[in-house]
Scaffold this motif. Structure first.
Motif, PDB file in Angstrom:
ATOM      1  N   LEU A  89       0.823  -1.215   0.000  1.00  0.00           N
ATOM      2  CA  LEU A  89       0.000   0.000   0.000  1.00  0.00           C
ATOM      3  C   LEU A  89       0.855   1.263   0.000  1.00  0.00           C
ATOM      4  CD1 LEU A  89      -2.914   1.186   0.367  1.00  0.00           C
ATOM      5  CD2 LEU A  89      -2.549   0.975   2.813  1.00  0.00           C
ATOM      6  N   LEU A  90       2.004   1.180   0.667  1.00  0.00           N
ATOM      7  CA  LEU A  90       2.901   2.336   0.732  1.00  0.00           C
ATOM      8  C   LEU A  90       3.654   2.576  -0.572  1.00  0.00           C
ATOM      9  CD1 LEU A  90       4.400   1.719   4.278  1.00  0.00           C
ATOM     10  CD2 LEU A  90       2.633   3.382   3.646  1.00  0.00           C
ATOM     11  N   SER A  91       3.757   1.541  -1.411  1.00  0.00           N
ATOM     12  CA  SER A  91       4.591   1.684  -2.599  1.00  0.00           C
ATOM     13  C   SER A  91       3.861   1.489  -3.926  1.00  0.00           C
ATOM     14  CB  SER A  91       5.749   0.688  -2.517  1.00  0.00           C
ATOM     15  OG  SER A  91       5.252  -0.633  -2.496  1.00  0.00           O
ATOM     16  N   SER A  92       2.570   1.188  -3.901  1.00  0.00           N
ATOM     17  CA  SER A  92       1.866   0.903  -5.151  1.00  0.00           C
ATOM     18  C   SER A  92       0.396   1.288  -5.048  1.00  0.00           C
ATOM     19  CB  SER A  92       1.984  -0.603  -5.457  1.00  0.00           C
ATOM     20  OG  SER A  92       1.104  -0.982  -6.482  1.00  0.00           O
ATOM     21  N   SER A  93      -0.184   1.593  -6.166  1.00  0.00           N
ATOM     22  CA  SER A  93      -1.609   1.918  -6.180  1.00  0.00           C
ATOM     23  C   SER A  93      -2.477   0.669  -6.007  1.00  0.00           C
ATOM     24  CB  SER A  93      -1.967   2.626  -7.486  1.00  0.00           C
ATOM     25  OG  SER A  93      -1.707   1.775  -8.583  1.00  0.00           O
ATOM     26  N   HIS A  94      -1.926  -0.502  -6.268  1.00  0.00           N
ATOM     27  CA  HIS A  94      -2.680  -1.752  -6.121  1.00  0.00           C
ATOM     28  C   HIS A  94      -2.780  -2.195  -4.664  1.00  0.00           C
ATOM     29  CE1 HIS A  94      -2.614  -2.086 -10.414  1.00  0.00           C
ATOM     30  NE2 HIS A  94      -1.298  -2.040 -10.428  1.00  0.00           N
ATOM     31  N   GLY A  95      -1.980  -1.625  -3.816  1.00  0.00           N
ATOM     32  CA  GLY A  95      -1.962  -2.020  -2.417  1.00  0.00           C
ATOM     33  C   GLY A  95      -3.284  -1.810  -1.709  1.00  0.00           C
ATOM     34  N   GLU A  96      -3.976  -0.744  -2.051  1.00  0.00           N
ATOM     35  CA  GLU A  96      -5.248  -0.448  -1.377  1.00  0.00           C
ATOM     36  C   GLU A  96      -6.293  -1.525  -1.669  1.00  0.00           C
ATOM     37  OE1 GLU A  96      -8.546   3.089  -0.809  1.00  0.00           O
ATOM     38  OE2 GLU A  96      -6.779   3.467  -2.026  1.00  0.00           O
ATOM     39  N   VAL A  97      -6.359  -1.971  -2.900  1.00  0.00           N
ATOM     40  CA  VAL A  97      -7.316  -3.018  -3.277  1.00  0.00           C
ATOM     41  C   VAL A  97      -6.986  -4.319  -2.550  1.00  0.00           C
ATOM     42  CG1 VAL A  97      -8.174  -4.416  -5.197  1.00  0.00           C
ATOM     43  CG2 VAL A  97      -7.791  -1.972  -5.516  1.00  0.00           C
ATOM     44  N   LEU A  98      -5.714  -4.692  -2.549  1.00  0.00           N
ATOM     45  CA  LEU A  98      -5.290  -5.928  -1.870  1.00  0.00           C
ATOM     46  C   LEU A  98      -5.535  -5.852  -0.370  1.00  0.00           C
ATOM     47  CD1 LEU A  98      -1.932  -6.663  -3.737  1.00  0.00           C
ATOM     48  CD2 LEU A  98      -4.066  -7.968  -3.881  1.00  0.00           C
ATOM     49  N   HIS A  99      -5.205  -4.710   0.232  1.00  0.00           N
ATOM     50  CA  HIS A  99      -5.370  -4.559   1.673  1.00  0.00           C
ATOM     51  C   HIS A  99      -6.854  -4.580   2.055  1.00  0.00           C
ATOM     52  CE1 HIS A  99      -3.527  -3.750   5.540  1.00  0.00           C
ATOM     53  NE2 HIS A  99      -4.404  -2.786   5.770  1.00  0.00           N
ATOM     54  N   SER A 100      -7.680  -3.967   1.242  1.00  0.00           N
ATOM     55  CA  SER A 100      -9.117  -3.962   1.489  1.00  0.00           C
ATOM     56  C   SER A 100      -9.699  -5.372   1.379  1.00  0.00           C
ATOM     57  CB  SER A 100      -9.803  -3.024   0.508  1.00  0.00           C
ATOM     58  OG  SER A 100     -11.190  -3.011   0.716  1.00  0.00           O
ATOM     59  N   ALA A 101      -9.306  -6.110   0.355  1.00  0.00           N
ATOM     60  CA  ALA A 101      -9.778  -7.488   0.205  1.00  0.00           C
ATOM     61  C   ALA A 101      -9.276  -8.363   1.349  1.00  0.00           C
ATOM     62  CB  ALA A 101      -9.311  -8.055  -1.132  1.00  0.00           C
ATOM     63  N   GLY A 102      -8.023  -8.154   1.719  1.00  0.00           N
ATOM     64  CA  GLY A 102      -7.456  -8.909   2.836  1.00  0.00           C
ATOM     65  C   GLY A 102      -8.166  -8.627   4.148  1.00  0.00           C
ATOM     66  N   ALA A 103      -8.619  -7.392   4.324  1.00  0.00           N
ATOM     67  CA  ALA A 103      -9.349  -7.038   5.545  1.00  0.00           C
ATOM     68  C   ALA A 103     -10.643  -7.847   5.650  1.00  0.00           C
ATOM     69  CB  ALA A 103      -9.656  -5.548   5.566  1.00  0.00           C
ATOM     70  N   ARG A 104     -11.305  -8.015   4.538  1.00  0.00           N
ATOM     71  CA  ARG A 104     -12.545  -8.797   4.540  1.00  0.00           C
ATOM     72  C   ARG A 104     -12.269 -10.266   4.865  1.00  0.00           C
ATOM     73  NH1 ARG A 104     -13.133  -4.618   1.127  1.00  0.00           N
ATOM     74  NH2 ARG A 104     -15.155  -3.572   1.013  1.00  0.00           N
ATOM     75  N   VAL A 105     -11.201 -10.795   4.295  1.00  0.00           N
ATOM     76  CA  VAL A 105     -10.827 -12.180   4.569  1.00  0.00           C
ATOM     77  C   VAL A 105     -10.428 -12.344   6.036  1.00  0.00           C
ATOM     78  CG1 VAL A 105      -9.151 -14.008   4.036  1.00  0.00           C
ATOM     79  CG2 VAL A 105     -10.157 -12.648   2.185  1.00  0.00           C
ATOM     80  N   MET A 106      -9.652 -11.396   6.558  1.00  0.00           N
ATOM     81  CA  MET A 106      -9.235 -11.470   7.956  1.00  0.00           C
ATOM     82  C   MET A 106     -10.438 -11.413   8.886  1.00  0.00           C
ATOM     83  SD  MET A 106      -8.654  -9.590  10.982  1.00  0.00           S
ATOM     84  CE  MET A 106      -8.867  -7.943  10.410  1.00  0.00           C
ATOM     85  N   TYR A 107     -11.399 -10.553   8.588  1.00  0.00           N
ATOM     86  CA  TYR A 107     -12.579 -10.442   9.441  1.00  0.00           C
ATOM     87  C   TYR A 107     -13.408 -11.728   9.372  1.00  0.00           C
ATOM     88  CZ  TYR A 107     -16.103  -8.056  12.170  1.00  0.00           C
ATOM     89  OH  TYR A 107     -16.955  -7.703  13.181  1.00  0.00           O
ATOM     90  N   ALA A 108     -13.558 -12.284   8.182  1.00  0.00           N
ATOM     91  CA  ALA A 108     -14.276 -13.555   8.029  1.00  0.00           C
ATOM     92  C   ALA A 108     -13.542 -14.672   8.776  1.00  0.00           C
ATOM     93  CB  ALA A 108     -14.434 -13.907   6.555  1.00  0.00           C
ATOM     94  N   ALA A 109     -12.209 -14.663   8.719  1.00  0.00           N
ATOM     95  CA  ALA A 109     -11.427 -15.674   9.433  1.00  0.00           C
ATOM     96  C   ALA A 109     -11.610 -15.534  10.942  1.00  0.00           C
ATOM     97  CB  ALA A 109      -9.948 -15.559   9.067  1.00  0.00           C
ATOM     98  N   SER A 110     -11.751 -14.311  11.429  1.00  0.00           N
ATOM     99  CA  SER A 110     -11.998 -14.092  12.860  1.00  0.00           C
ATOM    100  C   SER A 110     -13.365 -14.641  13.267  1.00  0.00           C
ATOM    101  CB  SER A 110     -11.912 -12.606  13.199  1.00  0.00           C
ATOM    102  OG  SER A 110     -10.613 -12.129  12.962  1.00  0.00           O
TER     103      SER A 110
END
Length: 135
Positions: free
Chosen positions: A36-57
């Motif tokens: 996220l700090l070095s690429s414009s694609h980071g926000e999309v990946l981090h947002s998708a990962g947040a959903r997966v992490m929350y579902a995993a919780s």
């Protein structure tokens, strides 16, 4: 020596898988935070990962309940899983509000707690077996 039924074994396996998935999702979040700090694609990946992490919780809470009731395990992992879900909820709110000064340290704490969860769960499960007289 403790006798473990098939239901207990499956419940504990599901609990271990849920914790491993949660830990992997949090690690992915750390990686995507760097992206996220070095690429414009980071926000999309981090947002998708947040959903997966929350579902995993949420899956971790379900697995803890299933390990407790049908498997006859300790209810202690339910407390840990529920606490983790609360932390994940706070983490999501902090991320949406763009508060990195709290979001990042909480993410590190969550990763550490998730790595420790199998040890805590194993201790809780073993004490439950010994208290029930099956050890």
């Amino acid at each position: 020596m403790a006798t473990v039924t098939t239901a207990e074994h499956r419940s504990l396996t599901f609990l271990r898988i849920a914790v491993a998935l949660q830990t992997s999702a949090i690690f992915f979040q750390a990686v995507t935070a760097g992206v996220l700090l070095s690429s414009s694609h980071g926000e999309v990946l981090h947002s998708a990962g947040a959903r997966v992490m929350y579902a995993a919780s949420m899956l971790y809470v379900l697995a803890a309940i299933l390990a407790w009731r049908p498997g006859g395990g300790s209810p202690r992992p339910i407390l840990y899983a529920s606490g983790f879900l609360v932390l994940a909820s706070v983490q999501v709110v902090l991320g949406i509000a763009h508060v990195p000064s709290l979001h990042v340290p909480l993410g590190v704490l969550m990763f550490g707690l998730s790595v420790l969860a199998p040890a805590v769960g194993a201790r809780g499960a073993s004490s439950s077996v010994s208290r029930s007289g099956r050890a």
